[in-house]
Scaffold this active site. Sequence first.
Site, PDB file in Angstrom:
ATOM      1  CB  CYS A   1      -0.971  -0.050   1.168  1.00  0.00           C
ATOM      2  SG  CYS A   1      -2.389   1.008   0.919  1.00  0.00           S
TER       3      CYS A   1
ATOM      4  CG  HIS B   1      -3.516  -3.489   3.221  1.00  0.00           C
ATOM      5  ND1 HIS B   1      -2.509  -3.038   4.039  1.00  0.00           N
ATOM      6  CD2 HIS B   1      -4.118  -2.384   2.729  1.00  0.00           C
ATOM      7  CE1 HIS B   1      -2.502  -1.714   4.054  1.00  0.00           C
ATOM      8  NE2 HIS B   1      -3.471  -1.292   3.263  1.00  0.00           N
TER       9      HIS B   1
ATOM     10  CD  GLU C   1      -1.322  -6.186   5.286  1.00  0.00           C
ATOM     11  OE1 GLU C   1      -1.055  -6.432   4.094  1.00  0.00           O
ATOM     12  OE2 GLU C   1      -1.461  -5.027   5.723  1.00  0.00           O
TER      13      GLU C   1
HETATM   14  N1  GLN Z   1      -1.732   6.677   3.063  1.00  0.00           N
HETATM   15  C1  GLN Z   1      -1.879   5.981   1.843  1.00  0.00           C
HETATM   16  C2  GLN Z   1      -3.265   6.177   1.250  1.00  0.00           C
HETATM   17  O1  GLN Z   1      -4.156   6.642   1.907  1.00  0.00           O
HETATM   18  C3  GLN Z   1      -1.588   4.508   2.033  1.00  0.00           C
HETATM   19  C4  GLN Z   1      -2.569   3.836   2.919  1.00  0.00           C
HETATM   20  C5  GLN Z   1      -2.094   2.501   3.435  1.00  0.00           C
HETATM   21  O2  GLN Z   1      -0.921   2.196   3.336  1.00  0.00           O
HETATM   22  N2  GLN Z   1      -2.973   1.725   4.007  1.00  0.00           N
HETATM   23  O3  GLN Z   1      -3.484   5.864   0.099  1.00  0.00           O
END
Ligand code: GLN
Length: 589
Positions: free
Chosen positions: A428, A553, A555
């Site tokens: 992400c 994600h 995970e």
């Molecule tokens: N801050 C980034 C976004 O809002 C990544 C978010 C994250 O890593 N969950 O896109």
Amino acid sequence: MAEEEDRPASATKYVLITGGVVSGLGKGVTASSVGVVLKACGLRVTCIKIDPYLNTDAGTMSPFEHGEVFVLDDGGEVDLDLGNYERFIDVTLTRDNNITTGKIYQSVIEKERKGDYLGKTVQVVPHVTDEIKQWIQSVSTVPVDGQTCPADVCVIELGGTVGDIESMPFIEALRQLSFSLGKENFCLIHVSLVPVLGVVGEQKTKPTQHSVRELRALGLTPDILACRSAQPLIGSVKEKLSQFCHVPVENILNIHDVPNIWHVPLILRNQKVHEAIIKQLNFAGWHHKMYIRNKETSALSFCRSAGPPDLQDWTEMAESYDNLKNSVKIALVGKYTNLTDSYLSVVKALLHACVACSLKPSIQWIAASDLEDATATTAPAAHTEAWETLKGSSCILIPGGFGDRGISGMILAAKYARENKVPYLGICLGMQISVIEMSRNVLGLLDADSEEFNKDTPDRVVMYMPEVLIFPPIFMEESRDMPSYLRFDNGLSRYGNPPHVDERHRHRYEVNPSFVPMLENAGLQFVGCDESGKRMEIVELQDHPFYVGVQFHPEFKSRPRRPSPPFTGDALLLGNKLINLQISKFSGR
Ligand code: GLN
């Protein structure tokens, strides 16, 4: 056929887990472990976590204070314990499986505004408690294991410690529920602590006695005690607890310290937790005749029989974890470091991947800000140590995160991984970092940035979700909660070659599609995207042993026996060339 044995829809029985004495006793692991043992007996299990805080969900809570925000398939942002349940019991929960005071009050107030209470004075008892009971009973009937009929058992974990003001309405609702359902439908396990005092190391029962007394004063009597302790409980301590806590001695279970948490279901099984629950809930009478409802015809048919728990697989898994020898140093460069709970699912996913390839994970926590040039003057020792740790690691992982703290340090870590061919996984934010890093250092766009950190940059390589085009985002706005489908033709082959892959997301910014051609020319391939082709999901660097970024994600869907492909560094398709990247490419050079 089973018609005459028709099982009523209300047949779901409950196992409530409460906690006393101190917080942090591992109620979540106890609840998950009880679920594992019951499932291994052939029972179908669902779970509910009750969080007595006023937040409606965990989405707005700081991972620093509260641990990670776990994301479910339906986009629900929930307490990390639901992650434990999903991983242990291998179910797919919904946002409604996490009940909070905020959700309950929101629902009661909405009903009050609609006039549903017909002019009555709306009160904690009975309106709030009724709402809690209805919520529990309705969500417990939702199957979470891919089958159509309700689960046999719903394990409910009540967060906090008995006696907390916040949990009182829940305790009262659960007391009413246990009374109306009867003992054969409601089993209470109280998790407590047996500390050791003095040089002789005497195991003390008084804190448990007090906390059981407190519970009983509130109208709930434990059927089983699960006592946490450093060393196994001695027999006389169990007898004393039985006598003073009004719990049969065979139901005084002990969860002593174990080499890893996968042993907890095994020690509970060894102490016959399943027999105590099956006896209390009277499963023995009918549980050998379980039925499954046919979706089309609604007919019930014989499904399977339950027996003693079969935890063969689980035992092998717990033992293989104990026996991991080849340690692999994984640098975790993040905003919150040394706080396993803030990145709990990432840590678990690394563990699943490592166990699958017999490596022992050694996570090197690096505060991203310590890598930054400025720290060289303000805290030179921390700066040197952070770089030494990074350079001494076999691979680098940058997990998700929000806000600009440590971003320059993460960019330096990604640059180091790219230039030195160190295996890199960006999740992400970590994928966005790799795009910013390449744009600045390879494309020469020195001001390249994410709109999240610099709204005015001309080179918005990461922008507020491109197809939404609303900016600025509202603070704490709900993250995107839809599943993303990745095109298979250039997606992840080790996902098993499905037409698309379904992973969980939690972000607001994405790669700006107009920079994709330039980045691809520079070697950063966008190998996975959604079906519209506009939302970039996976990047992979050419001519590098393993440099992968994922917008999703992975995970959250990793399971002990089904590690997530990006974590195992499994094969990625790069164009037509299959690069068979084994675990060693990510988890160890
Ligand atoms: N801050 C980034 C976004 O809002 C990544 C978010 C994250 O890593 N969950 O896109």
